[in-house]
Design a protein around this motif. Structure first.
Motif, PDB file in Angstrom:
ATOM      1  N   LEU A 212     -22.809  17.759 -21.627  1.00 39.11           N
ATOM      2  CA  LEU A 212     -22.996  19.101 -22.172  1.00 39.11           C
ATOM      3  C   LEU A 212     -22.158  20.108 -21.405  1.00 39.11           C
ATOM      4  O   LEU A 212     -22.229  20.185 -20.184  1.00 39.11           O
ATOM      5  CB  LEU A 212     -24.472  19.494 -22.110  1.00 39.11           C
ATOM      6  CG  LEU A 212     -25.397  18.641 -22.976  1.00 39.11           C
ATOM      7  CD1 LEU A 212     -26.848  19.013 -22.727  1.00 39.11           C
ATOM      8  CD2 LEU A 212     -25.053  18.810 -24.443  1.00 39.11           C
ATOM      9  N   ASP A 213     -21.367  20.867 -22.155  1.00 33.90           N
ATOM     10  CA  ASP A 213     -20.532  21.882 -21.526  1.00 33.90           C
ATOM     11  C   ASP A 213     -20.687  23.248 -22.184  1.00 33.90           C
ATOM     12  O   ASP A 213     -19.906  24.154 -21.936  1.00 33.90           O
ATOM     13  CB  ASP A 213     -19.070  21.447 -21.522  1.00 33.90           C
ATOM     14  CG  ASP A 213     -18.510  21.223 -22.917  1.00 33.90           C
ATOM     15  OD1 ASP A 213     -19.235  21.432 -23.907  1.00 33.90           O
ATOM     16  OD2 ASP A 213     -17.330  20.845 -23.020  1.00 33.90           O
ATOM     17  N   GLY A 214     -21.694  23.394 -23.046  1.00 34.02           N
ATOM     18  CA  GLY A 214     -21.953  24.683 -23.678  1.00 34.02           C
ATOM     19  C   GLY A 214     -21.137  24.955 -24.926  1.00 34.02           C
ATOM     20  O   GLY A 214     -21.288  26.005 -25.544  1.00 34.02           O
ATOM     21  N   THR A 215     -20.294  24.015 -25.323  1.00 29.61           N
ATOM     22  CA  THR A 215     -19.493  24.214 -26.529  1.00 29.61           C
ATOM     23  C   THR A 215     -20.304  23.834 -27.767  1.00 29.61           C
ATOM     24  O   THR A 215     -21.238  23.025 -27.685  1.00 29.61           O
ATOM     25  CB  THR A 215     -18.212  23.350 -26.484  1.00 29.61           C
ATOM     26  OG1 THR A 215     -18.591  21.977 -26.395  1.00 29.61           O
ATOM     27  CG2 THR A 215     -17.320  23.742 -25.323  1.00 29.61           C
ATOM     28  N   PRO A 216     -19.946  24.391 -28.919  1.00 29.75           N
ATOM     29  CA  PRO A 216     -20.655  24.010 -30.153  1.00 29.75           C
ATOM     30  C   PRO A 216     -20.573  22.517 -30.440  1.00 29.75           C
ATOM     31  O   PRO A 216     -21.534  21.916 -30.923  1.00 29.75           O
ATOM     32  CB  PRO A 216     -19.953  24.826 -31.241  1.00 29.75           C
ATOM     33  CG  PRO A 216     -19.326  25.971 -30.533  1.00 29.75           C
ATOM     34  CD  PRO A 216     -18.980  25.466 -29.162  1.00 29.75           C
ATOM     35  N   GLU A 217     -19.439  21.898 -30.126  1.00 30.66           N
ATOM     36  CA  GLU A 217     -19.304  20.464 -30.398  1.00 30.66           C
ATOM     37  C   GLU A 217     -20.207  19.624 -29.511  1.00 30.66           C
ATOM     38  O   GLU A 217     -20.667  18.558 -29.927  1.00 30.66           O
ATOM     39  CB  GLU A 217     -17.848  19.993 -30.299  1.00 30.66           C
ATOM     40  CG  GLU A 217     -17.138  20.309 -29.030  1.00 30.66           C
ATOM     41  CD  GLU A 217     -16.335  21.606 -29.049  1.00 30.66           C
ATOM     42  OE1 GLU A 217     -15.454  21.743 -28.191  1.00 30.66           O
ATOM     43  OE2 GLU A 217     -16.595  22.482 -29.899  1.00 30.66           O
ATOM     44  N   SER A 218     -20.519  20.099 -28.304  1.00 27.56           N
ATOM     45  CA  SER A 218     -21.451  19.335 -27.467  1.00 27.56           C
ATOM     46  C   SER A 218     -22.869  19.424 -28.032  1.00 27.56           C
ATOM     47  O   SER A 218     -23.664  18.497 -27.868  1.00 27.56           O
ATOM     48  CB  SER A 218     -21.402  19.769 -25.999  1.00 27.56           C
ATOM     49  OG  SER A 218     -21.967  21.040 -25.796  1.00 27.56           O
ATOM     50  N   GLU A 219     -23.172  20.516 -28.736  1.00 26.88           N
ATOM     51  CA  GLU A 219     -24.469  20.644 -29.416  1.00 26.88           C
ATOM     52  C   GLU A 219     -24.574  19.623 -30.553  1.00 26.88           C
ATOM     53  O   GLU A 219     -25.634  19.023 -30.763  1.00 26.88           O
ATOM     54  CB  GLU A 219     -24.629  22.060 -29.978  1.00 26.88           C
ATOM     55  CG  GLU A 219     -24.553  23.158 -28.944  1.00 26.88           C
ATOM     56  CD  GLU A 219     -25.858  23.391 -28.227  1.00 26.88           C
ATOM     57  OE1 GLU A 219     -26.908  23.162 -28.837  1.00 26.88           O
ATOM     58  OE2 GLU A 219     -25.804  23.796 -27.063  1.00 26.88           O
ATOM     59  N   VAL A 220     -23.474  19.424 -31.282  1.00 22.98           N
ATOM     60  CA  VAL A 220     -23.456  18.431 -32.360  1.00 22.98           C
ATOM     61  C   VAL A 220     -23.629  17.031 -31.766  1.00 22.98           C
ATOM     62  O   VAL A 220     -24.389  16.212 -32.297  1.00 22.98           O
ATOM     63  CB  VAL A 220     -22.150  18.539 -33.179  1.00 22.98           C
ATOM     64  CG1 VAL A 220     -22.033  17.390 -34.179  1.00 22.98           C
ATOM     65  CG2 VAL A 220     -22.094  19.876 -33.910  1.00 22.98           C
TER      66      VAL A 220
END
Length: 171
Positions: free
Chosen positions: A30-38
């Protein structure tokens, strides 16, 4: 002629560790990007459907501020507290999605080195899930970094543009 020792447990122990008796875990960085949320959503759904676990990893880059030791230590502590808060928030999402309490890991250092170190320490980590950015900037720094990392587990790259419904259909 085949090697008779190849079938013995001693000969097999030199191979990759078995997951026998342990559930496999999906690693999400997890790095806080939207793609890490996906990626988190996808990994949560896959873990739920396969009876696996989820490990959430946050990596703190080493501080380049070295002028005053006390200030550097304070900055590190603040970054660690922010990472803990962020990971707990994401852990609640995993629990909401899949009913799983994930393992939370915070590391400090270079991303590739920290990922490799964690993989060496935890044989149950069996698949890394990353989200690819869908913008003009390319797939994102983690996906670009991972393709050169030479990791010993499969990496699943999930398009960052997937909707929740599409993730439910796929995972």
């Amino acid at each position: 002629m085949s090697d008779p020792s190849a079938a013995t447990p001693e000969a097999q122990s030199s191979k990759a560790p078995s997951l026998e008796g342990r559930k496999r875990k999906f690693l999400v960085i997890l790095d806080g990007t939207p793609e890490s949320e996906v990626a988190l959503h996808f990994a949560s759904r896959r873990a739920k459907h396969t009876g696996g676990g989820v490990t959430l990893l946050a990596i703190l880059e080493k501080s380049s501020f070295q002028h005053w030791l006390g200030v550097d230590a304070l900055m590190k502590e603040e970054a660690r507290q922010e990472a803990e808060t962020f990971l707990h928030k994401q852990a609640a999402r995993v629990n909401d999605i899949a009913g799983i309490v994930p393992e939370l890991v915070i590391r400090e250092g270079k991303k590739v080195e920290q990922i490799q170190s964690l993989l060496a320490e935890d044989a149950a980590l069996s698949i890394m899930i990353l989200g690819a950015g869908s913008g003009r900037d390319g797939p994102g720094p983690l996906v670009a970094m991972i393709t050169d990392g030479g990791f010993a587990i499969p990496v699943t790259i999930v398009p960052g543009s997937l909707t929740e419904e599409e993730i439910h259909d796929l995972a």
